[in-house]
Write a protein that holds these residues in place. Structure first.
Motif, PDB file in Angstrom:
ATOM      1  N   TYR A  67       0.953  -1.087  -0.093  1.00  0.00           N
ATOM      2  CA  TYR A  67       0.071   0.005  -0.008  1.00  0.00           C
ATOM      3  C   TYR A  67       0.731   1.220  -0.184  1.00  0.00           C
ATOM      4  O   TYR A  67       1.970   0.986   0.312  1.00  0.00           O
ATOM      5  CB  TYR A  67      -0.997   0.096   1.176  1.00  0.00           C
ATOM      6  CG  TYR A  67      -2.000  -1.070   1.075  1.00  0.00           C
ATOM      7  CD1 TYR A  67      -3.319  -0.695   0.595  1.00  0.00           C
ATOM      8  CD2 TYR A  67      -1.772  -2.328   1.993  1.00  0.00           C
ATOM      9  CE1 TYR A  67      -4.282  -1.596   0.725  1.00  0.00           C
ATOM     10  CE2 TYR A  67      -2.916  -3.092   1.944  1.00  0.00           C
ATOM     11  CZ  TYR A  67      -3.973  -3.120   1.271  1.00  0.00           C
ATOM     12  OH  TYR A  67      -5.072  -4.087   1.188  1.00  0.00           O
ATOM     13  N   ASP A  68       0.354   2.295  -0.230  1.00  0.00           N
ATOM     14  CA  ASP A  68       1.166   3.551  -0.406  1.00  0.00           C
ATOM     15  C   ASP A  68       1.352   4.104   0.966  1.00  0.00           C
ATOM     16  O   ASP A  68       2.291   4.828   1.232  1.00  0.00           O
ATOM     17  CB  ASP A  68       0.367   4.739  -1.219  1.00  0.00           C
ATOM     18  CG  ASP A  68       0.566   4.683  -2.719  1.00  0.00           C
ATOM     19  OD1 ASP A  68       1.367   3.853  -3.208  1.00  0.00           O
ATOM     20  OD2 ASP A  68      -0.158   5.169  -3.447  1.00  0.00           O
ATOM     21  N   ALA A  69       0.369   3.496   1.992  1.00  0.00           N
ATOM     22  CA  ALA A  69       0.309   4.006   3.306  1.00  0.00           C
ATOM     23  C   ALA A  69      -0.399   3.297   4.025  1.00  0.00           C
ATOM     24  O   ALA A  69      -1.238   2.480   3.769  1.00  0.00           O
ATOM     25  CB  ALA A  69      -0.156   5.356   3.536  1.00  0.00           C
ATOM     26  N   VAL A  70       0.243   2.656   5.502  1.00  0.00           N
ATOM     27  CA  VAL A  70      -0.546   1.965   6.242  1.00  0.00           C
ATOM     28  C   VAL A  70      -0.573   2.852   7.614  1.00  0.00           C
ATOM     29  O   VAL A  70       0.452   3.577   8.233  1.00  0.00           O
ATOM     30  CB  VAL A  70       0.241   0.644   6.668  1.00  0.00           C
ATOM     31  CG1 VAL A  70      -0.195  -0.196   7.831  1.00  0.00           C
ATOM     32  CG2 VAL A  70       0.430  -0.266   5.309  1.00  0.00           C
ATOM     33  N   ILE A  71      -1.922   2.847   8.047  1.00  0.00           N
ATOM     34  CA  ILE A  71      -2.319   3.333   9.336  1.00  0.00           C
ATOM     35  C   ILE A  71      -2.305   2.067  10.408  1.00  0.00           C
ATOM     36  O   ILE A  71      -3.358   1.454   9.958  1.00  0.00           O
ATOM     37  CB  ILE A  71      -3.535   4.370   9.176  1.00  0.00           C
ATOM     38  CG1 ILE A  71      -3.237   5.552   8.325  1.00  0.00           C
ATOM     39  CG2 ILE A  71      -3.905   5.124  10.564  1.00  0.00           C
ATOM     40  CD1 ILE A  71      -4.319   6.482   7.729  1.00  0.00           C
ATOM     41  N   ILE A  72      -1.761   2.439  11.414  1.00  0.00           N
ATOM     42  CA  ILE A  72      -1.869   1.450  12.672  1.00  0.00           C
ATOM     43  C   ILE A  72      -2.976   1.962  13.586  1.00  0.00           C
ATOM     44  O   ILE A  72      -2.717   3.047  14.290  1.00  0.00           O
ATOM     45  CB  ILE A  72      -0.660   0.919  13.138  1.00  0.00           C
ATOM     46  CG1 ILE A  72       0.399   0.570  12.310  1.00  0.00           C
ATOM     47  CG2 ILE A  72      -0.769  -0.187  14.116  1.00  0.00           C
ATOM     48  CD1 ILE A  72       1.785   0.414  12.723  1.00  0.00           C
ATOM     49  N   GLY A  73      -4.090   1.503  13.551  1.00  0.00           N
ATOM     50  CA  GLY A  73      -4.959   1.997  14.715  1.00  0.00           C
ATOM     51  C   GLY A  73      -6.362   2.297  14.018  1.00  0.00           C
ATOM     52  O   GLY A  73      -6.315   3.161  13.216  1.00  0.00           O
TER      53      GLY A  73
ATOM     54  N   THR B  37      10.044   0.508   5.379  1.00  0.00           N
ATOM     55  CA  THR B  37      10.138  -0.224   4.124  1.00  0.00           C
ATOM     56  C   THR B  37       8.798  -1.049   4.213  1.00  0.00           C
ATOM     57  O   THR B  37       8.201  -1.758   3.075  1.00  0.00           O
ATOM     58  CB  THR B  37      11.141  -1.140   3.778  1.00  0.00           C
ATOM     59  OG1 THR B  37      11.396  -2.298   4.815  1.00  0.00           O
ATOM     60  CG2 THR B  37      12.338  -0.377   3.570  1.00  0.00           C
ATOM     61  N   GLY B  38       8.168  -1.499   5.475  1.00  0.00           N
ATOM     62  CA  GLY B  38       7.032  -2.455   5.414  1.00  0.00           C
ATOM     63  C   GLY B  38       6.571  -2.772   6.841  1.00  0.00           C
ATOM     64  O   GLY B  38       7.317  -2.196   7.921  1.00  0.00           O
TER      65      GLY B  38
ATOM     66  N   ARG C 209       3.109  -9.975   5.463  1.00  0.00           N
ATOM     67  CA  ARG C 209       3.667  -8.749   5.294  1.00  0.00           C
ATOM     68  C   ARG C 209       3.330  -7.697   4.464  1.00  0.00           C
ATOM     69  O   ARG C 209       2.478  -8.181   3.372  1.00  0.00           O
ATOM     70  CB  ARG C 209       5.390  -8.895   4.835  1.00  0.00           C
ATOM     71  CG  ARG C 209       6.114  -7.663   4.978  1.00  0.00           C
ATOM     72  CD  ARG C 209       7.560  -8.005   4.387  1.00  0.00           C
ATOM     73  NE  ARG C 209       8.352  -6.784   4.529  1.00  0.00           N
ATOM     74  CZ  ARG C 209       8.521  -5.826   3.666  1.00  0.00           C
ATOM     75  NH1 ARG C 209       7.796  -5.844   2.716  1.00  0.00           N
ATOM     76  NH2 ARG C 209       9.444  -4.726   3.767  1.00  0.00           N
ATOM     77  N   ILE C 210       3.386  -6.545   4.834  1.00  0.00           N
ATOM     78  CA  ILE C 210       2.859  -5.480   3.894  1.00  0.00           C
ATOM     79  C   ILE C 210       3.878  -4.371   3.639  1.00  0.00           C
ATOM     80  O   ILE C 210       4.383  -3.858   4.425  1.00  0.00           O
ATOM     81  CB  ILE C 210       1.557  -4.588   4.324  1.00  0.00           C
ATOM     82  CG1 ILE C 210       0.381  -5.552   5.066  1.00  0.00           C
ATOM     83  CG2 ILE C 210       0.972  -3.330   3.422  1.00  0.00           C
ATOM     84  CD1 ILE C 210      -0.607  -4.888   5.735  1.00  0.00           C
ATOM     85  N   ALA C 211       4.255  -4.400   2.216  1.00  0.00           N
ATOM     86  CA  ALA C 211       5.281  -3.419   1.845  1.00  0.00           C
ATOM     87  C   ALA C 211       4.638  -1.849   1.869  1.00  0.00           C
ATOM     88  O   ALA C 211       3.475  -1.716   1.140  1.00  0.00           O
ATOM     89  CB  ALA C 211       5.869  -3.664   0.454  1.00  0.00           C
ATOM     90  N   THR C 212       5.315  -0.920   2.343  1.00  0.00           N
ATOM     91  CA  THR C 212       4.734   0.331   2.236  1.00  0.00           C
ATOM     92  C   THR C 212       6.071   1.513   2.813  1.00  0.00           C
ATOM     93  O   THR C 212       6.636   1.103   3.689  1.00  0.00           O
ATOM     94  CB  THR C 212       3.797   0.511   3.296  1.00  0.00           C
ATOM     95  OG1 THR C 212       3.230   1.866   3.211  1.00  0.00           O
ATOM     96  CG2 THR C 212       4.279   0.221   4.659  1.00  0.00           C
TER      97      THR C 212
END
Length: 428
Positions: free
Chosen positions: A45-51, A231-232, A239-242
Motif C-alpha cells: 500500500y502507499d500508506a499503512v495506518i496502525i489503529g 519499508t513495510g 507482510r505489507i510493503a509500504t
C-alpha cells in the motif's frame, strides 16, 4: 504518494436513504448494505495506518478525500473503535490553557459541528455547554487565566458565578454549606457531547467510500526499517510493503513505536468511567470538577455518564474497580446530593498514554516514513477530526502543518514543552 485505489472501487460519498427506504428496510426483510466492506489484504500500500480508532480512520478519510491518496490500509488488531474510541465519555470542548492547544481543539470543534453533513452520517453532536467548577481561589484564578487565553483565540468562554451556575444546573449544590463550595466556573457554550460509535462508523464509511481498505483482526507484529526508513510492516496475516506508516494507537503507542526503533516519553495508565440507569433528562450541561476529579454528563437516552482522572498507577489493565465506583459515587453526590437513589449500571476502563506535558505527539520521527499521532491521554477523542485533517496533510506532504507544529517529538529534547496539565489533567 499516488492516488490510485487499486481495486476498481469507485471513490465518493454513499447516497443517503429517503424516509420511505428507511421504513421499507426497517419493516421488511431486505438486508442493509454494508457501511464498509471486507477487502483482501494486499501485499503493498502507499500508506499503512496502525489503529482503527477515530484518529486512524479520520486520517485515512482526509488523506483520500483532500489529498487523493486512496491506496491506504487501516489496520486494527481487533475491530474498529475497540480501543480508546469506544471506551471514552465523548465530551467535546476547546477551552484549553495554551494558545497552541486552544487553536487546535477549536478547529476540531468546528469540524465536529459540520461532521454529520460532511460524512452524511448522524454523529449526534449536542452542543449543550461545558462547566468547569472552581472550589477554591487558586482554581478560580486558573479559570480566569484560561478565559483570557480562550478569548484571545476567539473561543467562547467566560467565568460565571454561583447564581448563573444554579440557573444552568439547578441540581448542583451551590449553597455555602457544601463541603466543597462552588465559587464559580468556566463556562464554555460550544462544548458538548457526541456519540463516539457514530463518529467511528461515519469515518469508516467515508474512508471506505473513497477507496481506503479497512482490515480488522489484523495485528501488527513488527515494522521493517532499512537504512533509516520504513519499508513495510509485519502482521499476523503476512507482510505489507509500504513507504509510509502512521502509528495512531492508544495504550500500545509506545510498544508499536518501539518496533520501528523510536522511543516515546509515554506512560500508560487506565482511565475508568461508569454509567447509570436511564432517568428523565435533567442535565443539559457537561459538569467537571477538577478538585473532586469527577465529570458528569447525560446522554440522550437519559443515562448519566461519570468519569474521573486516570488511575494513580501505570498499568495495561482495563478492569473496573470497586474503589473507583465508591469514589466516583461519593464525589458526584457531593456535587448533586439529589442523585443518591440512582443506580449504577456498569463501569469500564480504557488505556491512556500520558506525555510529560499532557500534550500529544504528532508528526514525523527520526525514522523516515514513520509518523506518530499518539500520547492523547484522556483527551484524544475530542481531537479526532482535527488530528485526522492535520496528519493527512503531514503524510501527504511529508511535513507537519502549522496547527500541529508545536506537538512534535523533538520538543522534549529541545525543552519546548506545551504544558496543558492545568486544562487537560481532569478537565474532560
Amino acid at each position: 504518494m499516488t492516488s490510485t485505489n487499486g481495486d476498481g472501487h469507485r471513490p465518493g460519498r454513499r447516497r443517503g436513504y429517503s424516509a420511505w427506504s428507511l421504513l421499507r428496510h426497517g419493516l421488511g426483510r431486505e438486508e442493509w448494505p454494508r457501511a464498509w466492506y471486507e477487502r483482501e489484504l494486499r501485499g503493498s500500500y502507499d500508506a499503512v495506518i496502525i489503529g482503527g480508532g477515530v484518529h486512524g480512520l479520520a486520517t485515512a478519510y482526509y488523506l483520500a478525500r483532500d489529498h487523493g491518496v486512496r491506496d491506504v490500509a487501516v489496520l486494527d488488531r481487533a475491530y474498529i473503535g475497540s480501543g480508546g474510541s469506544g471506551r471514552n465519555t465523548a465530551i467535546l470542548r476547546s477551552n484549553y490553557l495554551t494558545p497552541e492547544g486552544v487553536r487546535f481543539y477549536d478547529r476540531s470543534v468546528k469540524l465536529y459541528e459540520h461532521l454529520a453533513a460532511d460524512l452524511n452520517f448522524n454523529v449526534m453532536f449536542s452542543q449543550r455547554g461545558h462547566l468547569t467548577l472552581a472550589h477554591n481561589d487558586a482554581s478560580l484564578r486558573t479559570m480566569h487565566w484560561r478565559t483570557e487565553v480562550n478569548k484571545l483565540q476567539g473561543v467562547d468562554s467566560e467565568v460565571i458565578g454561583p447564581d448563573r451556575i444554579s440557573e444552568l444546573v439547578p441540581y448542583l449544590d451551590t449553597s455555602g454549606e457544601a463541603r466543597y463550595p462552588i465559587l464559580g466556573a468556566l463556562y464554555h457554550p460550544p462544548g458538548g457531547i457526541v456519540r463516539h460509535d457514530a463518529v467511528v462508523w461515519g469515518y469508516a464509511r467515508g474512508a471506505d467510500a473513497h477507496g481506503v481498505h479497512i482490515h480488522q483482526q489484523t495485528e501488527v507484529t513488527g515494522i521493517d526499517v532499512e537504512r533509516g526508513r520504513v519499508t513495510g510492516v509485519q502482521t499476523n496475516r503476512g507482510r505489507i510493503a509500504t513507504p509510509v506508516v502512521l502509528n495512531a494507537t492508544a495504550g500500545w503507542a509506545g510498544l508499536v513505536s518501539d518496533m520501528a526503533g523510536v522511543s516515546l516519553p509515554i506512560q500508560t495508565s487506565p482511565l475508568q468511567a461508569a454509567v447509570t440507569e436511564p432517568v428523565r433528562p435533567f442535565l443539559d450541561t457537561v459538569v467537571v470538577s477538577g478538585t473532586l476529579h469527577v465529570y458528569v454528563s447525560q446522554t440522550d437516552r437519559g443515562e448519566l455518564v461519570f468519569g474521573a482522572s486516570v488511575d494513580p498507577f501505570a498499568s495495561y489493565s482495563m478492569r473496573g474497580s470497586l474503589e473507583f465506583a465508591e469514589g466516583i459515587a461519593g464525589h458526584v453526590l457531593e456535587l448533586m446530593p439529589a442523585l443518591h437513589r440512582i443506580r449504577l449500571l456498569r463501569q469500564w476502563a480504557g488505556l491512556c498514554d500520558m506525555t510529560p506535558d499532557y500534550s500529544p505527539i504528532m508528526g514525523p520521527t527520526p525514522v523516515e516514513g514513520f509518523y506518530v499521532d499518539v500520547g492523547w491521554g484522556t483527551y484524544g477523542f475530542k481531537a479526532g477530526p482535527v488530528s485526522g485533517e492535520a496528519m493527512a496533510a503531514c503524510l501527504a506532504h511529508g511535513k507537519p502543518p502549522e496547527i500541529i507544529s508545536a506537538f512534535g517529538l523533538d520538543r522534549f529534547g529541545d525543552g519546548r514543552l506545551v504544558g496543558e496539565k492545568g486544562a487537560a489533567a481532569v478537565g474532560h
